[in-house]
Motif scaffolding. Structure first.
Motif, PDB file in Angstrom:
ATOM      1  N   LEU A  18      10.317   8.588  32.712  1.00  0.00           N
ATOM      2  CA  LEU A  18      10.132   7.518  32.433  1.00  0.00           C
ATOM      3  C   LEU A  18       8.882   7.438  31.792  1.00  0.00           C
ATOM      4  O   LEU A  18       8.610   6.694  30.526  1.00  0.00           O
ATOM      5  N   ASP A  19       7.995   7.837  32.399  1.00  0.00           N
ATOM      6  CA  ASP A  19       6.555   7.788  31.872  1.00  0.00           C
ATOM      7  C   ASP A  19       6.255   8.636  30.622  1.00  0.00           C
ATOM      8  O   ASP A  19       5.904   8.263  29.574  1.00  0.00           O
ATOM      9  N   SER A  20       7.472   9.743  30.477  1.00  0.00           N
ATOM     10  CA  SER A  20       7.256  10.472  29.291  1.00  0.00           C
ATOM     11  C   SER A  20       7.796   9.739  27.951  1.00  0.00           C
ATOM     12  O   SER A  20       7.627   9.687  26.722  1.00  0.00           O
ATOM     13  N   VAL A  21       8.911   8.875  28.160  1.00  0.00           N
ATOM     14  CA  VAL A  21       9.465   8.356  27.209  1.00  0.00           C
ATOM     15  C   VAL A  21       8.529   7.280  26.732  1.00  0.00           C
ATOM     16  O   VAL A  21       8.374   6.881  25.555  1.00  0.00           O
ATOM     17  N   GLY A  22       7.588   6.398  27.450  1.00  0.00           N
ATOM     18  CA  GLY A  22       6.832   5.476  27.307  1.00  0.00           C
ATOM     19  C   GLY A  22       5.680   6.440  26.481  1.00  0.00           C
ATOM     20  O   GLY A  22       4.974   5.697  25.447  1.00  0.00           O
ATOM     21  N   GLN A  80      24.819  19.631  14.232  1.00  0.00           N
ATOM     22  CA  GLN A  80      25.682  18.535  14.476  1.00  0.00           C
ATOM     23  C   GLN A  80      25.136  17.644  15.459  1.00  0.00           C
ATOM     24  O   GLN A  80      25.753  16.691  15.965  1.00  0.00           O
ATOM     25  N   LEU A  81      24.084  17.861  16.286  1.00  0.00           N
ATOM     26  CA  LEU A  81      23.678  17.162  17.366  1.00  0.00           C
ATOM     27  C   LEU A  81      22.994  16.118  16.934  1.00  0.00           C
ATOM     28  O   LEU A  81      22.108  16.363  15.693  1.00  0.00           O
ATOM     29  N   PRO A  82      22.794  14.771  17.394  1.00  0.00           N
ATOM     30  CA  PRO A  82      21.843  13.744  16.940  1.00  0.00           C
ATOM     31  C   PRO A  82      20.416  13.965  17.073  1.00  0.00           C
ATOM     32  O   PRO A  82      20.217  14.665  18.195  1.00  0.00           O
ATOM     33  N   THR A  83      19.542  13.777  16.261  1.00  0.00           N
ATOM     34  CA  THR A  83      18.177  13.984  16.330  1.00  0.00           C
ATOM     35  C   THR A  83      17.621  12.972  17.183  1.00  0.00           C
ATOM     36  O   THR A  83      18.227  12.053  17.481  1.00  0.00           O
ATOM     37  N   ILE A  84      16.592  13.394  17.639  1.00  0.00           N
ATOM     38  CA  ILE A  84      15.742  12.403  18.787  1.00  0.00           C
ATOM     39  C   ILE A  84      15.662  11.083  18.085  1.00  0.00           C
ATOM     40  O   ILE A  84      15.027  11.076  17.048  1.00  0.00           O
ATOM     41  N   LYS A  85      15.991   9.772  18.742  1.00  0.00           N
ATOM     42  CA  LYS A  85      15.752   8.443  18.325  1.00  0.00           C
ATOM     43  C   LYS A  85      15.100   7.745  19.443  1.00  0.00           C
ATOM     44  O   LYS A  85      15.260   7.845  20.519  1.00  0.00           O
ATOM     45  N   MET A  86      14.417   6.717  18.997  1.00  0.00           N
ATOM     46  CA  MET A  86      14.020   5.923  19.760  1.00  0.00           C
ATOM     47  C   MET A  86      15.129   4.988  20.419  1.00  0.00           C
ATOM     48  O   MET A  86      14.938   4.552  21.650  1.00  0.00           O
ATOM     49  N   SER A  87      16.208   4.820  19.909  1.00  0.00           N
ATOM     50  CA  SER A  87      17.466   4.249  20.506  1.00  0.00           C
ATOM     51  C   SER A  87      17.860   5.347  21.580  1.00  0.00           C
ATOM     52  O   SER A  87      18.479   4.637  22.888  1.00  0.00           O
ATOM     53  N   GLY A  88      17.875   6.424  21.629  1.00  0.00           N
ATOM     54  CA  GLY A  88      18.123   7.296  22.555  1.00  0.00           C
ATOM     55  C   GLY A  88      17.309   7.125  23.985  1.00  0.00           C
ATOM     56  O   GLY A  88      17.670   6.964  24.953  1.00  0.00           O
ATOM     57  N   GLY A  89      15.974   7.013  23.753  1.00  0.00           N
ATOM     58  CA  GLY A  89      15.185   6.526  24.708  1.00  0.00           C
ATOM     59  C   GLY A  89      15.514   5.394  25.429  1.00  0.00           C
ATOM     60  O   GLY A  89      15.182   4.983  26.475  1.00  0.00           O
ATOM     61  N   ILE A 107      21.201  13.632  31.491  1.00  0.00           N
ATOM     62  CA  ILE A 107      21.109  13.125  30.156  1.00  0.00           C
ATOM     63  C   ILE A 107      19.660  13.253  29.540  1.00  0.00           C
ATOM     64  O   ILE A 107      19.426  13.254  28.400  1.00  0.00           O
ATOM     65  N   VAL A 108      18.580  13.501  30.459  1.00  0.00           N
ATOM     66  CA  VAL A 108      17.205  13.500  30.096  1.00  0.00           C
ATOM     67  C   VAL A 108      17.006  14.503  28.828  1.00  0.00           C
ATOM     68  O   VAL A 108      16.507  14.085  27.739  1.00  0.00           O
ATOM     69  N   PRO A 109      17.285  15.875  28.931  1.00  0.00           N
ATOM     70  CA  PRO A 109      16.981  16.457  27.778  1.00  0.00           C
ATOM     71  C   PRO A 109      17.489  16.107  26.267  1.00  0.00           C
ATOM     72  O   PRO A 109      16.563  16.210  25.497  1.00  0.00           O
ATOM     73  N   GLN A 110      18.311  15.797  26.205  1.00  0.00           N
ATOM     74  CA  GLN A 110      18.955  15.521  24.673  1.00  0.00           C
ATOM     75  C   GLN A 110      18.424  14.295  24.319  1.00  0.00           C
ATOM     76  O   GLN A 110      17.960  14.110  23.237  1.00  0.00           O
ATOM     77  N   HIS A 111      17.921  13.255  25.560  1.00  0.00           N
ATOM     78  CA  HIS A 111      17.594  11.951  24.900  1.00  0.00           C
ATOM     79  C   HIS A 111      16.145  11.984  24.722  1.00  0.00           C
ATOM     80  O   HIS A 111      15.395  11.347  23.977  1.00  0.00           O
ATOM     81  N   VAL A 112      15.260  13.137  25.137  1.00  0.00           N
ATOM     82  CA  VAL A 112      14.049  13.421  24.801  1.00  0.00           C
ATOM     83  C   VAL A 112      13.719  14.403  23.591  1.00  0.00           C
ATOM     84  O   VAL A 112      12.645  14.927  23.254  1.00  0.00           O
ATOM     85  N   GLY A 113      14.915  15.251  23.280  1.00  0.00           N
ATOM     86  CA  GLY A 113      14.922  16.046  22.171  1.00  0.00           C
ATOM     87  C   GLY A 113      14.560  17.501  22.475  1.00  0.00           C
ATOM     88  O   GLY A 113      13.671  18.382  21.818  1.00  0.00           O
ATOM     89  N   TYR A 114      14.845  17.865  23.759  1.00  0.00           N
ATOM     90  CA  TYR A 114      14.771  19.004  24.483  1.00  0.00           C
ATOM     91  C   TYR A 114      15.756  19.934  24.651  1.00  0.00           C
ATOM     92  O   TYR A 114      16.640  19.450  25.665  1.00  0.00           O
ATOM     93  N   PHE A 115      16.134  20.993  24.193  1.00  0.00           N
ATOM     94  CA  PHE A 115      17.482  21.779  24.375  1.00  0.00           C
ATOM     95  C   PHE A 115      17.092  23.410  25.052  1.00  0.00           C
ATOM     96  O   PHE A 115      16.796  24.343  24.227  1.00  0.00           O
ATOM     97  N   PRO A 116      16.781  23.531  26.106  1.00  0.00           N
ATOM     98  CA  PRO A 116      16.271  24.903  26.825  1.00  0.00           C
ATOM     99  C   PRO A 116      17.457  25.776  26.511  1.00  0.00           C
ATOM    100  O   PRO A 116      18.818  25.427  26.573  1.00  0.00           O
ATOM    101  N   LYS A 117      17.253  27.081  26.487  1.00  0.00           N
ATOM    102  CA  LYS A 117      18.542  27.970  26.249  1.00  0.00           C
ATOM    103  C   LYS A 117      19.249  28.270  27.675  1.00  0.00           C
ATOM    104  O   LYS A 117      18.631  28.074  28.712  1.00  0.00           O
ATOM    105  N   GLY A 118      20.339  28.640  27.326  1.00  0.00           N
ATOM    106  CA  GLY A 118      21.288  28.544  28.690  1.00  0.00           C
ATOM    107  C   GLY A 118      22.628  28.717  28.221  1.00  0.00           C
ATOM    108  O   GLY A 118      23.278  29.014  27.169  1.00  0.00           O
ATOM    109  N   GLY A 119      23.804  28.640  29.072  1.00  0.00           N
ATOM    110  CA  GLY A 119      25.096  28.810  28.956  1.00  0.00           C
ATOM    111  C   GLY A 119      25.945  27.813  29.462  1.00  0.00           C
ATOM    112  O   GLY A 119      25.632  27.222  30.316  1.00  0.00           O
ATOM    113  N   THR A 120      26.967  27.643  28.663  1.00  0.00           N
ATOM    114  CA  THR A 120      28.247  26.494  29.401  1.00  0.00           C
ATOM    115  C   THR A 120      29.142  27.446  29.933  1.00  0.00           C
ATOM    116  O   THR A 120      28.945  28.867  30.162  1.00  0.00           O
TER     117      THR A 120
END
Length: 540
Positions: free
Chosen positions: A509-513, A472-481, A447-460
């Motif tokens: 955790l330190d990054s969120v802080g 259509q993705l939610p922007t990075i928010k403090m509520s996400g953190g 869950i970390v990348p989306q909650h810190v607003g980071y989307f590295p390229k890849g495939g599903t």
């Protein structure tokens, strides 16, 4: 507003008389009779009727003099109109910050004012720091840009429309907004303003709690929950965790006073689920069950809905687990067979949700080769909003806790003489529970990348991330953190956590802080590193 007062944010002003009556004519004091050119240059004018001497010497045509009536009274109608419209536009700008769909006429009003005098109008409409803080709070905790993406406290939207944004709720919103804005703007001096608003919110909320009508309002309950968010943002010591849990306990007490009617509305049920989710964290860390009235209301809400959303089932399951956990901690329940049976039954409810994902609960798993401190083991998840990611991680948290109970109960039974559990089925269940803990831990790390607003390229499995509509993705928010830190911390303190996992958790955790200014993330990172647990809750 309580007591029948008009809501400041929805009050409609009647236009004053804008004609050319006496109230628009202003006495201007002792007049100057000089010509227009002399008055502009501030030179003495001899006021010769045919043209003044100053203009004759400068070889310019004298522009003439004002009429005597204009010298004594000036028509201020135009200024009255301009000032009134500027005042209205400023009020409408505040309403716009709390409105999901701005009205066209409001935008026109702002445009008209700016056309009158762009520079002065810009100064008149400049928001105060409290306006900015309120907007910061709404952007991070309430309103998403698109209706499909829900915010954490979106019932505030309904409260705005129905005029329930009372003083206590507004002060709590300002307190959290100022605290968050202080970090975003690199202005730590704003924390003093934030704490002032926090105290104001506490005082207003305490007044509401003593009022038999106000205590049952959604806005009072919401104020208490937002005060808990303030502790999350500003808490640097373990005592702040105790203060946070006290706010959540206060919210649970208000739930009791609100009575059974609160579950009859979607907003009331949503608030009940949110309070229950927060209270669960404190109760399980303290080894106590949820209060009985919370259990009763949650049970009644599920029965009322008939076909409950998975969110209700998850909360109900965790609620039942808190009872089981408390009975175990207090030695009320010691029979291993009974413990094992109840834990397996509860885990089966959560497995059913995972096995049969309902529409709207889907998420994507992205596989990437890009190296990043936010991506663990080359994969991460993409959710449509933070509410959904929170529900999934609540489920994972529940499965981890249940399977830890199952695993520890089996281990204790294996080690007795003679062994309590000796069948192949018990051995298989031990491995199943161990695998479940590892799987849930790995999913939480995703869950970390989306909650810190980071989307590295890849495939599903189905498409590349480039084909995913990121608009259509939610922007990075403090509520996400805020949603991220507790499940992430749990993933790091597990007995099965490797040192690599622990360092990943601490780093993020330190990054969120650091990036979001949520000080409680630093605190949980320190507790993880020290391996001490939350001592203030153990002492409580």
């Amino acid at each position: 507003m309580a007591g029948g007062e008009t809501n400041l944010l929805t009050e409609k002003h009647h236009s004053p008389h804008l004609g050319l009556g006496a109230e628009s004519m202003v006495y201007c004091g002792k007049p100057s009779g000089g010509c227009h050119a002399c008055r502009a240059r501030k030179t003495k004018c001899d006021k010769i009727p045919e043209g003044c001497t100053q203009c004759f010497r400068a070889k310019r045509e004298c522009p003439g003099y004002r009429s005597q009536g204009d010298l004594i009274f000036r028509d201020e109608s135009t200024n009255v109109v301009r000032k009134f419209k500027a005042k209205e536009a400023k009020k409408q700008a505040l309403e716009l910050s709390l409105s999901i769909s701005p009205q066209p006429e409001e935008e026109v009003s702002l445009e008209l004012v700016q056309q009158k005098d762009p520079y002065l109008s810009a100064l008149q409409l400049a928001p105060t720091i409290e306006d900015l803080a309120t907007g910061f709070f709404i952007s991070n905790y309430v309103i998403e840009c698109r209706a499909s993406n829900r915010g954490h406290l979106d019932p505030i939207q309904d409260m705005t429309r129905t005029g329930q944004l009372d003083e206590g709720l507004l002060s709590s919103m300002k307190a959290v907004g100022l605290a968050g804005f202080a970090h975003a703007a690199h202005a730590p001096n704003l924390l003093k303003n934030a704490r002032y608003q926090y105290v104001q919110a506490l005082q207003s909320t305490n007044v509401a709690l003593r009022d038999p009508v106000q205590v049952k309002k959604d806005s009072t309950l919401m104020s208490i929950m937002i005060l808990g968010i303030f502790e999350t943002i500003t808490g640097c010591r373990q005592e702040s965790l105790k203060d946070w849990s006290e706010h959540i306990k206060g919210a649970a007490a208000v739930i009791k006073l609100r009575g059974p009617d609160q579950i009859k509305t979607p907003a009331g049920r949503r608030l009940l689920v949110q309070v229950t989710a927060h209270l669960m964290i404190a109760c399980m860390n303290k080894g106590i069950a949820l209060p009985k009235h919370m259990i009763d209301y949650m049970t009644a809400a599920i029965e009322l809905v008939k076909t409950p959303d998975p969110a209700f089932i998850i909360q109900d399951t965790l609620m039942r687990f808190s009872i089981l956990h408390a009975e175990m901690q207090q030695k009320i329940l010691t029979d291993r067979e009974t413990i094992l049976s109840r834990a397996l039954e509860l885990d089966a409810k959560l497995v059913e949700i995972v096995a049969n994902v309902q529409p709207g609960w889907e998420y994507k798993t992205v596989f990437t080769e890009e190296k990043s401190e936010h991506v663990f083991n080359g994969r991460y998840h993409v959710y449509k909003d933070y509410w959904m990611s929170q529900m999934w991680n609540t489920l994972r948290t529940g499965r981890i806790l249940l399977n830890e109970v199952i695993r520890n109960t089996l281990l204790a039974g294996f080690s007795t003489s003679p062994p309590v559990f000796r069948s192949a089925e018990h051995s298989a269940q031990f491995q199943i529970s161990t695998d479940a803990i590892y799987e849930m831990q790995a999913d939480i790390l995703c869950i970390v990348p989306q909650h810190v607003g980071y989307f590295p390229k890849g495939g599903t499995h189905f498409q590349t991330l480039a084909e995913v509509d990121q608009s259509q993705l939610p922007t990075i928010k403090m509520s996400g953190g805020s949603f991220l830190i507790w499940p992430l911390w749990l993933a790091g303190i597990l007995d099965v956590a490797t040192e690599e996992v622990r360092q990943f958790v601490k780093r993020n955790l330190d990054s969120v802080g650091t990036t979001m200014g949520i000080k409680q993330a630093y605190l949980l990172a320190d507790i993880l590193e020290a391996k001490t647990g939350i001592t203030v809750w153990k002492e409580d």
